[in-house]
Design a protein around this motif. Structure first.
Motif, PDB file in Angstrom:
ATOM      1  N   GLY A 187       0.794  -1.221   0.000  1.00 43.48           N
ATOM      2  CA  GLY A 187       0.000   0.000   0.000  1.00 43.48           C
ATOM      3  C   GLY A 187       0.823   1.265   0.000  1.00 43.48           C
ATOM      4  N   THR A 188       2.143   1.163  -0.132  1.00 45.14           N
ATOM      5  CA  THR A 188       2.997   2.346  -0.185  1.00 45.14           C
ATOM      6  C   THR A 188       3.965   2.221  -1.366  1.00 45.14           C
ATOM      7  OG1 THR A 188       4.612   1.335   1.309  1.00 45.14           O
ATOM      8  CG2 THR A 188       2.919   2.713   2.317  1.00 45.14           C
ATOM      9  N   PRO A 189       4.419   3.350  -1.923  1.00 47.40           N
ATOM     10  CA  PRO A 189       5.367   3.293  -3.034  1.00 47.40           C
ATOM     11  C   PRO A 189       6.673   2.603  -2.623  1.00 47.40           C
ATOM     12  CG  PRO A 189       4.453   5.498  -2.820  1.00 47.40           C
ATOM     13  CD  PRO A 189       4.018   4.727  -1.604  1.00 47.40           C
ATOM     14  N   VAL A 190       7.309   1.936  -3.594  1.00 46.19           N
ATOM     15  CA  VAL A 190       8.586   1.259  -3.342  1.00 46.19           C
ATOM     16  C   VAL A 190       9.562   1.629  -4.462  1.00 46.19           C
ATOM     17  CG1 VAL A 190       9.771  -0.964  -3.179  1.00 46.19           C
ATOM     18  CG2 VAL A 190       7.510  -0.683  -2.149  1.00 46.19           C
ATOM     19  N   ASN A 191      10.734   2.082  -4.075  1.00 47.47           N
ATOM     20  CA  ASN A 191      11.797   2.363  -5.030  1.00 47.47           C
ATOM     21  C   ASN A 191      12.852   1.272  -4.851  1.00 47.47           C
ATOM     22  OD1 ASN A 191      13.578   3.410  -6.835  1.00 47.47           O
ATOM     23  ND2 ASN A 191      13.909   5.340  -5.774  1.00 47.47           N
ATOM     24  N   GLY A 192      12.834   0.287  -5.716  1.00 44.90           N
ATOM     25  CA  GLY A 192      13.752  -0.845  -5.605  1.00 44.90           C
ATOM     26  C   GLY A 192      15.194  -0.441  -5.834  1.00 44.90           C
ATOM     27  N   ALA A 193      16.085  -1.153  -5.181  1.00 43.32           N
ATOM     28  CA  ALA A 193      17.514  -0.890  -5.320  1.00 43.32           C
ATOM     29  C   ALA A 193      18.059  -1.573  -6.573  1.00 43.32           C
ATOM     30  CB  ALA A 193      18.255  -1.401  -4.089  1.00 43.32           C
ATOM     31  N   ALA A 194      19.129  -1.019  -7.092  1.00 40.79           N
ATOM     32  CA  ALA A 194      19.813  -1.649  -8.233  1.00 40.79           C
ATOM     33  C   ALA A 194      20.456  -2.939  -7.753  1.00 40.79           C
ATOM     34  CB  ALA A 194      20.867  -0.707  -8.796  1.00 40.79           C
ATOM     35  N   ARG A 195      20.174  -4.014  -8.482  1.00 43.17           N
ATOM     36  CA  ARG A 195      20.725  -5.314  -8.143  1.00 43.17           C
ATOM     37  C   ARG A 195      21.128  -6.045  -9.418  1.00 43.17           C
ATOM     38  NH1 ARG A 195      17.407  -4.315  -3.928  1.00 43.17           N
ATOM     39  NH2 ARG A 195      17.909  -5.134  -1.890  1.00 43.17           N
ATOM     40  N   THR A 196      21.930  -7.075  -9.262  1.00 43.61           N
ATOM     41  CA  THR A 196      22.371  -7.877 -10.392  1.00 43.61           C
ATOM     42  C   THR A 196      21.414  -9.026 -10.622  1.00 43.61           C
ATOM     43  OG1 THR A 196      24.679  -7.290  -9.963  1.00 43.61           O
ATOM     44  CG2 THR A 196      24.272  -9.241 -11.319  1.00 43.61           C
ATOM     45  N   TRP A 197      20.851  -9.081 -11.828  1.00 42.43           N
ATOM     46  CA  TRP A 197      19.944 -10.163 -12.233  1.00 42.43           C
ATOM     47  C   TRP A 197      20.674 -11.050 -13.230  1.00 42.43           C
ATOM     48  CZ3 TRP A 197      14.101  -9.093 -12.849  1.00 42.43           C
ATOM     49  CH2 TRP A 197      13.650  -8.214 -11.854  1.00 42.43           C
ATOM     50  N   SER A 198      20.240 -12.306 -13.340  1.00 44.30           N
ATOM     51  CA  SER A 198      20.769 -13.224 -14.341  1.00 44.30           C
ATOM     52  C   SER A 198      19.810 -13.279 -15.523  1.00 44.30           C
ATOM     53  CB  SER A 198      20.903 -14.625 -13.755  1.00 44.30           C
ATOM     54  OG  SER A 198      21.825 -14.621 -12.690  1.00 44.30           O
ATOM     55  N   TYR A 199      20.364 -13.505 -16.726  1.00 46.00           N
ATOM     56  CA  TYR A 199      19.504 -13.632 -17.896  1.00 46.00           C
ATOM     57  C   TYR A 199      19.999 -14.730 -18.836  1.00 46.00           C
ATOM     58  CZ  TYR A 199      23.003 -11.087 -20.644  1.00 46.00           C
ATOM     59  OH  TYR A 199      24.156 -10.711 -21.276  1.00 46.00           O
ATOM     60  N   MET A 200      19.066 -15.232 -19.630  1.00 42.66           N
ATOM     61  CA  MET A 200      19.373 -16.142 -20.729  1.00 42.66           C
ATOM     62  C   MET A 200      18.483 -15.749 -21.887  1.00 42.66           C
ATOM     63  SD  MET A 200      19.367 -20.302 -21.079  1.00 42.66           S
ATOM     64  CE  MET A 200      17.611 -20.478 -20.910  1.00 42.66           C
ATOM     65  N   VAL A 201      19.052 -15.654 -23.072  1.00 41.63           N
ATOM     66  CA  VAL A 201      18.329 -15.259 -24.268  1.00 41.63           C
ATOM     67  C   VAL A 201      18.466 -16.388 -25.285  1.00 41.63           C
ATOM     68  CG1 VAL A 201      18.182 -13.593 -26.167  1.00 41.63           C
ATOM     69  CG2 VAL A 201      18.800 -12.820 -23.856  1.00 41.63           C
ATOM     70  N   ILE A 202      17.331 -16.818 -25.824  1.00 44.89           N
ATOM     71  CA  ILE A 202      17.304 -17.839 -26.864  1.00 44.89           C
ATOM     72  C   ILE A 202      16.798 -17.203 -28.132  1.00 44.89           C
ATOM     73  CG2 ILE A 202      16.300 -20.024 -27.607  1.00 44.89           C
ATOM     74  CD1 ILE A 202      16.102 -20.791 -24.655  1.00 44.89           C
ATOM     75  N   ARG A 203      17.500 -17.398 -29.204  1.00 47.00           N
ATOM     76  CA  ARG A 203      17.086 -16.859 -30.503  1.00 47.00           C
ATOM     77  C   ARG A 203      16.393 -17.970 -31.280  1.00 47.00           C
ATOM     78  NH1 ARG A 203      21.367 -13.405 -31.995  1.00 47.00           N
ATOM     79  NH2 ARG A 203      20.224 -12.111 -30.541  1.00 47.00           N
ATOM     80  N   PRO A 204      15.072 -17.841 -31.473  1.00 49.60           N
ATOM     81  CA  PRO A 204      14.345 -18.908 -32.187  1.00 49.60           C
ATOM     82  C   PRO A 204      14.690 -18.968 -33.667  1.00 49.60           C
ATOM     83  CG  PRO A 204      12.824 -17.218 -31.376  1.00 49.60           C
ATOM     84  CD  PRO A 204      14.208 -16.800 -31.025  1.00 49.60           C
TER      85      PRO A 204
END
Length: 131
Positions: free
Chosen positions: A114-131
Protein backbone atom coordinates in the motif's frame (compact mmCIF):
# COMPACT_ATOMS: atom_id res chain seq x y z
CA UNK A 1 30.69 -38.58 -45.53
CA UNK A 2 34.37 -38.81 -46.29
CA UNK A 3 37.39 -39.04 -44.04
CA UNK A 4 37.95 -40.97 -40.84
CA UNK A 5 35.92 -38.88 -38.38
CA UNK A 6 32.21 -39.28 -37.85
CA UNK A 7 29.26 -38.13 -35.77
CA UNK A 8 26.91 -40.69 -34.30
CA UNK A 9 23.41 -40.60 -32.86
CA UNK A 10 21.63 -43.53 -31.28
CA UNK A 11 17.94 -43.77 -32.18
CA UNK A 12 15.09 -45.21 -30.16
CA UNK A 13 12.72 -47.68 -31.76
CA UNK A 14 10.89 -45.87 -34.56
CA UNK A 15 8.32 -46.72 -37.23
CA UNK A 16 10.16 -45.20 -40.20
CA UNK A 17 13.55 -43.91 -41.32
CA UNK A 18 14.49 -40.40 -40.19
CA UNK A 19 17.36 -38.34 -41.60
CA UNK A 20 18.80 -35.41 -39.69
CA UNK A 21 21.20 -33.15 -41.59
CA UNK A 22 23.70 -31.62 -39.19
CA UNK A 23 25.49 -28.31 -39.73
CA UNK A 24 28.86 -28.61 -41.46
CA UNK A 25 30.74 -26.99 -38.55
CA UNK A 26 30.60 -26.26 -34.85
CA UNK A 27 28.65 -23.18 -33.71
CA UNK A 28 30.31 -19.79 -34.09
CA UNK A 29 29.24 -18.74 -30.56
CA UNK A 30 30.28 -20.10 -27.17
CA UNK A 31 26.73 -21.30 -26.47
CA UNK A 32 24.19 -22.56 -28.99
CA UNK A 33 21.36 -25.03 -29.48
CA UNK A 34 20.42 -27.12 -32.49
CA UNK A 35 17.17 -26.26 -34.23
CA UNK A 36 15.53 -28.65 -36.66
CA UNK A 37 12.93 -27.94 -39.32
CA UNK A 38 10.28 -30.52 -40.23
CA UNK A 39 12.60 -31.98 -42.89
CA UNK A 40 15.36 -32.71 -40.36
CA UNK A 41 17.68 -29.89 -41.46
CA UNK A 42 19.49 -28.65 -38.39
CA UNK A 43 21.09 -25.25 -37.74
CA UNK A 44 22.90 -23.71 -34.80
CA UNK A 45 20.98 -20.98 -32.95
CA UNK A 46 22.85 -18.73 -30.47
CA UNK A 47 22.15 -18.54 -26.75
CA UNK A 48 23.20 -15.42 -24.83
CA UNK A 49 23.55 -15.45 -21.06
CA UNK A 50 25.04 -13.36 -18.29
CA UNK A 51 24.13 -10.82 -15.66
CA UNK A 52 22.75 -7.30 -15.89
CA UNK A 53 22.13 -4.49 -13.41
CA UNK A 54 18.42 -3.79 -12.95
CA UNK A 55 17.35 -0.63 -11.08
CA UNK A 56 13.54 -0.57 -10.77
CA UNK A 57 11.92 2.87 -10.74
CA UNK A 58 9.76 4.11 -7.90
CA UNK A 59 6.60 2.01 -8.27
CA UNK A 60 3.37 3.35 -6.79
CA UNK A 61 1.26 1.52 -4.24
CA UNK A 62 -0.57 -1.54 -5.64
CA UNK A 63 0.47 -0.80 -9.23
CA UNK A 64 2.58 -2.31 -11.99
CA UNK A 65 5.13 -0.43 -14.03
CA UNK A 66 7.27 -1.17 -17.07
CA UNK A 67 10.79 0.11 -17.64
CA UNK A 68 13.66 -0.75 -19.96
CA UNK A 69 17.19 -2.04 -19.52
CA UNK A 70 19.99 -2.62 -22.01
CA UNK A 71 21.30 -6.09 -22.82
CA UNK A 72 23.78 -5.88 -25.67
CA UNK A 73 23.10 -8.37 -28.44
CA UNK A 74 19.38 -9.03 -27.93
CA UNK A 75 17.16 -8.69 -30.99
CA UNK A 76 13.39 -8.42 -31.50
CA UNK A 77 11.72 -11.86 -31.33
CA UNK A 78 14.42 -13.23 -28.99
CA UNK A 79 13.07 -15.10 -25.98
CA UNK A 80 14.43 -13.68 -22.73
CA UNK A 81 14.44 -15.26 -19.30
CA UNK A 82 15.36 -12.98 -16.39
CA UNK A 83 15.90 -14.11 -12.81
CA UNK A 84 15.85 -11.52 -10.03
CA UNK A 85 18.16 -12.06 -7.06
CA UNK A 86 16.78 -13.48 -3.83
CA UNK A 87 17.54 -10.12 -2.17
CA UNK A 88 14.93 -8.21 -4.19
CA UNK A 89 12.49 -6.21 -2.08
CA UNK A 90 9.63 -8.42 -0.88
CA UNK A 91 7.11 -5.80 -2.01
CA UNK A 92 8.19 -6.11 -5.66
CA UNK A 93 7.03 -8.91 -7.93
CA UNK A 94 8.73 -9.54 -11.27
CA UNK A 95 5.96 -10.03 -13.85
CA UNK A 96 7.94 -10.66 -17.03
CA UNK A 97 10.28 -9.33 -19.69
CA UNK A 98 10.20 -8.84 -23.46
CA UNK A 99 12.79 -7.80 -26.02
CA UNK A 100 11.28 -4.68 -27.61
CA UNK A 101 14.16 -3.53 -29.84
CA UNK A 102 17.81 -4.26 -30.54
CA UNK A 103 19.69 -4.23 -27.21
CA UNK A 104 16.50 -3.25 -25.33
CA UNK A 105 14.50 -5.31 -22.83
CA UNK A 106 11.26 -4.16 -21.23
CA UNK A 107 10.64 -5.38 -17.68
CA UNK A 108 7.29 -5.34 -15.87
CA UNK A 109 7.19 -5.29 -12.06
CA UNK A 110 4.41 -4.91 -9.51
CA UNK A 111 4.40 -3.34 -6.08
CA UNK A 112 2.04 -5.43 -3.93
CA UNK A 113 2.00 -3.08 -0.93
CA UNK A 114 0.00 0.00 0.00
CA UNK A 115 3.00 2.35 -0.19
CA UNK A 116 5.37 3.29 -3.03
CA UNK A 117 8.59 1.26 -3.34
CA UNK A 118 11.80 2.36 -5.03
CA UNK A 119 13.75 -0.84 -5.60
CA UNK A 120 17.51 -0.89 -5.32
CA UNK A 121 19.81 -1.65 -8.23
CA UNK A 122 20.72 -5.31 -8.14
CA UNK A 123 22.37 -7.88 -10.39
CA UNK A 124 19.94 -10.16 -12.23
CA UNK A 125 20.77 -13.22 -14.34
CA UNK A 126 19.50 -13.63 -17.90
CA UNK A 127 19.37 -16.14 -20.73
CA UNK A 128 18.33 -15.26 -24.27
CA UNK A 129 17.30 -17.84 -26.86
CA UNK A 130 17.09 -16.86 -30.50
CA UNK A 131 14.34 -18.91 -32.19
Amino acid sequence: GSGTNYTAFRAQAQGADITYTLPASAPATSAAWLQSDNAGNMTWRPVLYGTVSVDPPNIGANTSQTFTITITGVQPNDLIFLTPPSTIEGALVFQGATVTAANTVEIRMRNVTGTPVNGAARTWSYMVIRP
